[in-house]
Design a protein around this motif. Structure first.
Motif, PDB file in Angstrom:
ATOM      1  N   CYS A  58       0.807  -1.228   0.000  1.00  0.00           N
ATOM      2  CA  CYS A  58       0.000   0.000   0.000  1.00  0.00           C
ATOM      3  C   CYS A  58       0.835   1.271   0.000  1.00  0.00           C
ATOM      4  O   CYS A  58       0.315   2.359  -0.262  1.00  0.00           O
ATOM      5  CB  CYS A  58      -0.948   0.006   1.198  1.00  0.00           C
ATOM      6  N   GLY A  59       2.137   1.176   0.309  1.00  0.00           N
ATOM      7  CA  GLY A  59       2.977   2.373   0.317  1.00  0.00           C
ATOM      8  C   GLY A  59       2.464   3.423   1.276  1.00  0.00           C
ATOM      9  O   GLY A  59       2.200   3.136   2.453  1.00  0.00           O
ATOM     10  N   TRP A  60       2.274   4.652   0.780  1.00  0.00           N
ATOM     11  CA  TRP A  60       1.825   5.754   1.627  1.00  0.00           C
ATOM     12  C   TRP A  60       0.311   5.760   1.831  1.00  0.00           C
ATOM     13  O   TRP A  60      -0.215   6.659   2.474  1.00  0.00           O
ATOM     14  CB  TRP A  60       2.270   7.082   1.036  1.00  0.00           C
ATOM     15  N   GLY A  61      -0.375   4.791   1.264  1.00  0.00           N
ATOM     16  CA  GLY A  61      -1.783   4.586   1.598  1.00  0.00           C
ATOM     17  C   GLY A  61      -2.791   5.429   0.862  1.00  0.00           C
ATOM     18  O   GLY A  61      -3.964   5.415   1.210  1.00  0.00           O
ATOM     19  N   ALA A  85       8.240   3.216   7.432  1.00  0.00           N
ATOM     20  CA  ALA A  85       8.195   4.673   7.235  1.00  0.00           C
ATOM     21  C   ALA A  85       7.033   5.070   6.338  1.00  0.00           C
ATOM     22  O   ALA A  85       6.407   6.118   6.547  1.00  0.00           O
ATOM     23  CB  ALA A  85       9.517   5.158   6.640  1.00  0.00           C
ATOM     24  N   PHE A  86       6.727   4.250   5.324  1.00  0.00           N
ATOM     25  CA  PHE A  86       5.566   4.531   4.477  1.00  0.00           C
ATOM     26  C   PHE A  86       4.283   4.456   5.305  1.00  0.00           C
ATOM     27  O   PHE A  86       3.387   5.298   5.176  1.00  0.00           O
ATOM     28  CB  PHE A  86       5.473   3.527   3.331  1.00  0.00           C
ATOM     29  N   LEU A  87       4.191   3.438   6.138  1.00  0.00           N
ATOM     30  CA  LEU A  87       2.977   3.220   6.929  1.00  0.00           C
ATOM     31  C   LEU A  87       2.762   4.332   7.948  1.00  0.00           C
ATOM     32  O   LEU A  87       1.619   4.698   8.241  1.00  0.00           O
ATOM     33  CB  LEU A  87       3.046   1.862   7.627  1.00  0.00           C
ATOM     34  N   LYS A  88       3.846   4.861   8.491  1.00  0.00           N
ATOM     35  CA  LYS A  88       3.722   5.969   9.439  1.00  0.00           C
ATOM     36  C   LYS A  88       3.037   7.150   8.777  1.00  0.00           C
ATOM     37  O   LYS A  88       2.137   7.787   9.371  1.00  0.00           O
ATOM     38  CB  LYS A  88       5.109   6.363   9.954  1.00  0.00           C
ATOM     39  N   GLU A  89       3.436   7.452   7.535  1.00  0.00           N
ATOM     40  CA  GLU A  89       2.803   8.538   6.793  1.00  0.00           C
ATOM     41  C   GLU A  89       1.357   8.198   6.465  1.00  0.00           C
ATOM     42  O   GLU A  89       0.472   9.068   6.518  1.00  0.00           O
ATOM     43  CB  GLU A  89       3.594   8.822   5.510  1.00  0.00           C
TER      44      GLU A  89
END
Length: 290
Positions: A58-61, A85-89
């Motif tokens: 999903c990357g940055w969602g 880090a992508f999921l945090k964003e």
């Protein structure tokens, strides 16, 4: 509390350490470009209110959030990616937008996914990086309920994607190709460009009713020629050639590579947003047997 990454594969470690900072730096280019392909097909997908949907890689969602809006508060979306880090964003964006029906989990689709839980599974430009694609596609199918559907988007052939391939061709005129033991993001962006091969993969993974739809979109690869060059040498096929050549050789050839790339990017379509280069994808849909 720090994440336990002791069981991460080398592939996952490479994404989190080497690729993540580069992808994050160029998020505005990557997300903007990839979203043009999903935007061309998302309205046509049979995703309905109340559905449970899994977004693999999903990357940055951003796609997860679009689907969360589509399924509504009575539905739910789970986004899975191996890069924390992508999921945090993604979590921050979901919170800011007020979505309570979407969840982001760190995971590796090649190792484990929930089973028999979703009505639909999607993946945008993630499956072509699977090191064991049939097994991973099977895990995606098993995540579906009987009769559930999946759609994944992959790049078509390299010759149909000058946004990625031309920069690599330029790099290879000055640098050697990466060796067999090179650190890479996976099989490569064009590994699913052959529809006959991918249909065989899909059927081997247990899917039915496999179909292909072509999408052609120009994407913005930089606001200026200099940014286009920096992007090309950081991410994607040309970036891999440049990185694997080694710093000494790559830097010795940098000026020649950049001069040739600048001529290419300056020859492409340009507007106030930036420089636009053609790309082409397959939208591949299939069904889990009932």
């Amino acid at each position: 509390m720090a994440l336990d990454r002791s069981e991460d594969t080398e592939f996952v470690k490479f994404w989190n350490s080497v690729l993540e900072p580069k992808f994050t730096k160029y998020r505005h280019i990557l997300q903007g470009g990839l979203s043009r392909h999903s935007a061309a097909v998302l309205p046509k997908l049979p995703i309905e209110a109340g559905m449970a949907v899994l977004d693999v890689g999903c990357g940055w969602g951003d796609l997860s959030l679009q689907i969360a809006e589509r399924v509504g508060p009575e539905g739910r979306v789970v986004g899975i990616d191996c890069v924390e880090a992508f999921l945090k964003e993604a979590r921050a964006d979901a919170k800011e937008a007020g979505f309570a029906n979407v969840e982001f989990r760190r995971g590796d689709a090649e190792i484990a996914l929930p089973e028999n839980e979703f009505d639909y599974v999607v993946s945008r430009f993630g499956t072509m990086f699977f090191t064991n694609p049939v097994a991973a596609l099977r895990r995606m199918r098993l995540a579906l309920k009987p009769g559930g559907q999946m759609t994944h988007i992959v790049w078509r052939r390299r010759e149909d994607n000058p946004a990625w391939q031309t920069a690599k061709d330029i790099a290879l005129r000055h640098l050697p190709p990466p060796g067999e033991d090179a650190d890479t993001c996976g099989p490569g962006p064009f590994s699913m460009g052959n529809p006959e091969m991918v249909e065989t993969m899909m059927k081997s993974a247990g899917y039915e009713d496999v179909s292909f739809t072509r999408v052609d979109e120009k994407i913005m690869v930089g606001t200026t020629p200099d940014e286009c060059i920096a992007f090309a040498l950081a991410i994607g096929p040309a970036g891999e050639v440049f990185r694997e050549a080694g710093e000494e050789l790559a830097e010795a050839k940098r000026a020649d590579i950049e001069d040739e790339m600048r001529r290419f990017f300056e020859s492409q379509e340009r507007n106030e947003a930036g420089i636009w280069v053609p790309t082409s994808s397959w939208v591949i849909s299939a069904r889990n047997p009932a």
